[in-house]
Scaffold this motif. Structure first.
Motif, PDB file in Angstrom:
ATOM      1  N   ASP A 107      -4.197  -9.515   3.747  1.00 28.41           N
ATOM      2  CA  ASP A 107      -3.207  -9.243   2.704  1.00 28.41           C
ATOM      3  C   ASP A 107      -2.832  -7.765   2.653  1.00 28.41           C
ATOM      4  N   ARG A 108      -3.761  -6.876   3.013  1.00 24.65           N
ATOM      5  CA  ARG A 108      -3.469  -5.437   2.967  1.00 24.65           C
ATOM      6  C   ARG A 108      -2.307  -5.065   3.876  1.00 24.65           C
ATOM      7  N   GLU A 109      -2.169  -5.785   4.993  1.00 27.05           N
ATOM      8  CA  GLU A 109      -1.109  -5.459   5.939  1.00 27.05           C
ATOM      9  C   GLU A 109       0.276  -5.796   5.398  1.00 27.05           C
ATOM     10  N   ARG A 110       0.344  -6.698   4.392  1.00 25.63           N
ATOM     11  CA  ARG A 110       1.641  -7.148   3.895  1.00 25.63           C
ATOM     12  C   ARG A 110       1.864  -6.826   2.423  1.00 25.63           C
ATOM     13  N   ILE A 111       0.934  -6.124   1.822  1.00 26.02           N
ATOM     14  CA  ILE A 111       0.933  -5.966   0.377  1.00 26.02           C
ATOM     15  C   ILE A 111       2.182  -5.257  -0.151  1.00 26.02           C
ATOM     16  N   PHE A 112       2.833  -4.407   0.681  1.00 26.19           N
ATOM     17  CA  PHE A 112       3.997  -3.652   0.223  1.00 26.19           C
ATOM     18  C   PHE A 112       5.318  -4.341   0.575  1.00 26.19           C
ATOM     19  N   GLU A 113       5.253  -5.549   1.127  1.00 24.25           N
ATOM     20  CA  GLU A 113       6.476  -6.280   1.439  1.00 24.25           C
ATOM     21  C   GLU A 113       7.122  -6.808   0.166  1.00 24.25           C
ATOM     22  N   ARG A 114       8.443  -6.912   0.177  1.00 20.75           N
ATOM     23  CA  ARG A 114       9.154  -7.463  -0.978  1.00 20.75           C
ATOM     24  C   ARG A 114       8.745  -8.915  -1.204  1.00 20.75           C
ATOM     25  N   PHE A 115       8.460  -9.247  -2.446  1.00 23.41           N
ATOM     26  CA  PHE A 115       8.139 -10.598  -2.918  1.00 23.41           C
ATOM     27  C   PHE A 115       6.802 -11.123  -2.403  1.00 23.41           C
ATOM     28  N   TYR A 116       6.028 -10.278  -1.710  1.00 27.12           N
ATOM     29  CA  TYR A 116       4.730 -10.768  -1.237  1.00 27.12           C
ATOM     30  C   TYR A 116       3.725 -10.699  -2.385  1.00 27.12           C
ATOM     31  N   ARG A 117       2.980 -11.784  -2.582  1.00 27.68           N
ATOM     32  CA  ARG A 117       1.976 -11.839  -3.643  1.00 27.68           C
ATOM     33  C   ARG A 117       0.641 -12.258  -3.053  1.00 27.68           C
ATOM     34  N   VAL A 118      -0.420 -11.537  -3.430  1.00 28.33           N
ATOM     35  CA  VAL A 118      -1.755 -11.931  -2.986  1.00 28.33           C
ATOM     36  C   VAL A 118      -2.144 -13.258  -3.626  1.00 28.33           C
ATOM     37  N   ASP A 119      -1.819 -13.399  -4.918  1.00 26.11           N
ATOM     38  CA  ASP A 119      -2.127 -14.636  -5.655  1.00 26.11           C
ATOM     39  C   ASP A 119      -0.839 -15.093  -6.332  1.00 26.11           C
ATOM     40  N   PRO A 120      -0.013 -15.906  -5.656  1.00 27.09           N
ATOM     41  CA  PRO A 120       1.288 -16.286  -6.211  1.00 27.09           C
ATOM     42  C   PRO A 120       1.190 -16.976  -7.569  1.00 27.09           C
ATOM     43  N   ALA A 121       0.230 -17.873  -7.725  1.00 26.46           N
ATOM     44  CA  ALA A 121       0.126 -18.610  -8.983  1.00 26.46           C
ATOM     45  C   ALA A 121      -0.180 -17.676 -10.140  1.00 26.46           C
TER      46      ALA A 121
ATOM     47  N   ASP B  92       3.642   9.373   1.119  1.00 28.08           N
ATOM     48  CA  ASP B  92       3.196   8.063   1.584  1.00 28.08           C
ATOM     49  C   ASP B  92       2.204   7.491   0.577  1.00 28.08           C
ATOM     50  N   ILE B  93       1.879   6.223   0.751  1.00 29.74           N
ATOM     51  CA  ILE B  93       0.919   5.568  -0.135  1.00 29.74           C
ATOM     52  C   ILE B  93      -0.140   4.886   0.713  1.00 29.74           C
ATOM     53  N   ARG B  94      -1.383   5.005   0.277  1.00 28.22           N
ATOM     54  CA  ARG B  94      -2.493   4.441   1.025  1.00 28.22           C
ATOM     55  C   ARG B  94      -3.286   3.491   0.140  1.00 28.22           C
ATOM     56  N   LEU B  95      -3.949   2.540   0.791  1.00 28.59           N
ATOM     57  CA  LEU B  95      -4.706   1.521   0.069  1.00 28.59           C
ATOM     58  C   LEU B  95      -6.120   1.438   0.617  1.00 28.59           C
ATOM     59  N   TRP B  96      -7.085   1.496  -0.306  1.00 22.78           N
ATOM     60  CA  TRP B  96      -8.475   1.161   0.023  1.00 22.78           C
ATOM     61  C   TRP B  96      -8.855  -0.025  -0.831  1.00 22.78           C
ATOM     62  N   SER B  97      -9.479  -1.015  -0.238  1.00 20.38           N
ATOM     63  CA  SER B  97      -9.896  -2.180  -1.003  1.00 20.38           C
ATOM     64  C   SER B  97     -11.055  -2.862  -0.322  1.00 20.38           C
ATOM     65  N   GLN B  98     -11.882  -3.470  -1.138  1.00 23.05           N
ATOM     66  CA  GLN B  98     -13.007  -4.247  -0.624  1.00 23.05           C
ATOM     67  C   GLN B  98     -13.182  -5.459  -1.528  1.00 23.05           C
ATOM     68  N   LEU B  99     -13.287  -6.615  -0.910  1.00 23.67           N
ATOM     69  CA  LEU B  99     -13.430  -7.839  -1.694  1.00 23.67           C
ATOM     70  C   LEU B  99     -14.648  -7.752  -2.615  1.00 23.67           C
ATOM     71  N   GLY B 100     -14.420  -8.015  -3.891  1.00 19.31           N
ATOM     72  CA  GLY B 100     -15.487  -7.974  -4.878  1.00 19.31           C
ATOM     73  C   GLY B 100     -15.731  -6.601  -5.469  1.00 19.31           C
ATOM     74  N   SER B 101     -15.052  -5.575  -4.955  1.00 15.78           N
ATOM     75  CA  SER B 101     -15.300  -4.204  -5.428  1.00 15.78           C
ATOM     76  C   SER B 101     -14.058  -3.488  -5.934  1.00 15.78           C
ATOM     77  N   GLY B 102     -12.924  -4.189  -6.007  1.00  7.90           N
ATOM     78  CA  GLY B 102     -11.723  -3.559  -6.533  1.00  7.90           C
ATOM     79  C   GLY B 102     -10.895  -2.876  -5.468  1.00  7.90           C
ATOM     80  N   SER B 103      -9.858  -2.174  -5.913  1.00  9.03           N
ATOM     81  CA  SER B 103      -8.902  -1.532  -5.006  1.00  9.03           C
ATOM     82  C   SER B 103      -8.513  -0.152  -5.529  1.00  9.03           C
ATOM     83  N   THR B 104      -8.103   0.709  -4.622  1.00  9.39           N
ATOM     84  CA  THR B 104      -7.582   2.022  -4.981  1.00  9.39           C
ATOM     85  C   THR B 104      -6.291   2.266  -4.220  1.00  9.39           C
TER      86      THR B 104
END
Length: 378
Positions: A308-322, A347-359
């Motif tokens: 999901d990190r690779e597509r997170i900045f795409e228009r209309f892309y949702r990690v959890d659509p529901a 630029d904008i950068r993303l760090w994330s780890q499942l279960g530990s949140g995101s920055t």
């Protein structure tokens, strides 16, 4: 003795042949070097903004423009793409120039392709001139436009359809006050979502058409963060989420304060939406030794998977659509953030780890390092 004499004759004849061969090759090389490009061709290629080069009968590149080398059409003295070589051979035998739209692989950046309109024409009796126009960006923008229209159609269809169905249900339940209130509340939610989606589409279109650095202003980052926090404070307090800011160092950037406030607001809003009740959202600011202002927004949510990190900045892309639709998300928030930051030269950068949140970290050039005159923003 006769054998020795015969051997000497053979050796002598071989030496004479080698001397004659070397002399002939030198003569041919001198003859080729005496053949120069037609007057003015070299000067034109040196000043050409687009890609262009000239090849000899062996398809060796004799002269190339800087863009021909930069785009990888020419490597050393060789034509890099067999498709162009085939076009050159066509030009040698045809009366008129050979022209074709070519789809070429970019050797140094394999993730992108080149779309080039290439034209080859004979130049005198020996040479062929090749000119290439780069249509890559035009094709990319057309694909983006098609995808954007398709996405908008899909995204608008859901709330518009829901509004129609709810209106019908509301009419059918006119004799039941409880049902009227229920359907009216649902209708209000869907119309609000439709309004937010429309506003985000307008905002994204405006960002793509404007350049905040055309009329630069000094923007105080603390003011931008304060505005973003206040816009999210009510929802955060309702869910018991604490918004903590740290790093009070004064920092300024060049740009548009309203746009930057929207970008930071979107990051904080996402952090609040995807954090559990009673948790904390952190906003930190720092200035690096290289004159980069960093604004980091950290949440304590579920984190984002690598895919999901690779597509997170795409228009209309949702990690959890529901969940996004339940909370009123439009899928455009992070796309808007990306455009705002890029428009400000950052630029904008993303760090994330499942279960530990995101920055999410926005990085912008500090105003003190800018070389443009700026006006103070009210």
């Amino acid at each position: 003795m006769p054998i020795s004499l015969a051997f000497g004759i053979v050796v002598g004849a071989g030496l004479v042949f080698l001397v004659v061969f070397a002399a002939e090759r030198g003569r041919r090389a001198r003859a080729l070097s005496d053949v120069t490009l037609p007057d003015g061709v070299g000067a034109v290629l040196e000043t050409l903004d687009s890609a262009g080069f000239v090849v000899d009968p062996s398809n060796n590149v004799q002269k190339a423009s800087a863009m021909a080398i930069a785009t990888g059409l020419v490597v050393g003295q060789q034509v890099a793409h067999p498709e162009i070589v085939a076009l050159i051979e066509r030009a040698r035998v045809e009366e008129h120039a050979a022209s074709e739209e070519l789809h070429l692989a970019r050797s140094l950046r394999e993730e992108t392709d080149l779309r080039m309109r290439v034209r080859a024409s004979r130049l005198g009796s020996r040479y062929v001139l090749v000119l290439a126009e780069d249509h890559t960006e035009t094709h990319r923008l057309e694909e983006v436009r098609r995808d954007f229209v398709a996405n908008i159609s899909h995204e608008l269809k859901t709330p518009i359809g829901a509004v129609g169905l709810l209106a019908e249900a509301l009419d059918a339940a006119s004799d039941d006050p409880e049902q009227v209130r229920y359907f009216a509340a649902s209708l209000t939610r869907e119309s609000g979502r439709l309004g937010r989606l429309t506003q985000d589409i307008i905002e994204l279109s405006r960002l793509q058409a404007s350049d905040p650095l055309n009329e630069p202003a000094l923007v105080d980052i603390r003011s931008v963060i304060h505005t973003a926090v206040e816009r999210n404070r009510v929802e955060a307090e309702a869910r018991g989420i604490e918004i903590v800011t740290r790093g009070g160092k004064h920092a300024s950037v060049v740009g548009d304060s309203d746009m930057l406030a929207v970008a930071v607001h979107n990051l904080v809003a996402n952090a609040v939406h995807y954090s559990p009740d009673g948790s904390r959202v952190g906003i930190g600011t720092a200035v690096t030794d290289h004159g980069i202002v960093e604004i980091a927004v950290t949440d304590q949510g579920d984190g984002i998977s690598e895919a999901d990190r690779e597509r997170i900045f795409e228009r209309f892309y949702r990690v959890d659509p529901a969940r996004s639709r339940r909370t009123g998300g439009t899928g455009l928030g992070l796309a808007i953030v990306k455009h705002v930051v890029q428009n400000h030269g950052g630029d904008i950068r993303l760090w994330s780890q499942l279960g530990s949140g995101s920055t999410f970290t926005i990085r912008l050039p500090e105003a003190s390092t800018a070389s443009v005159p700026v006006r103070e923003e009210n």
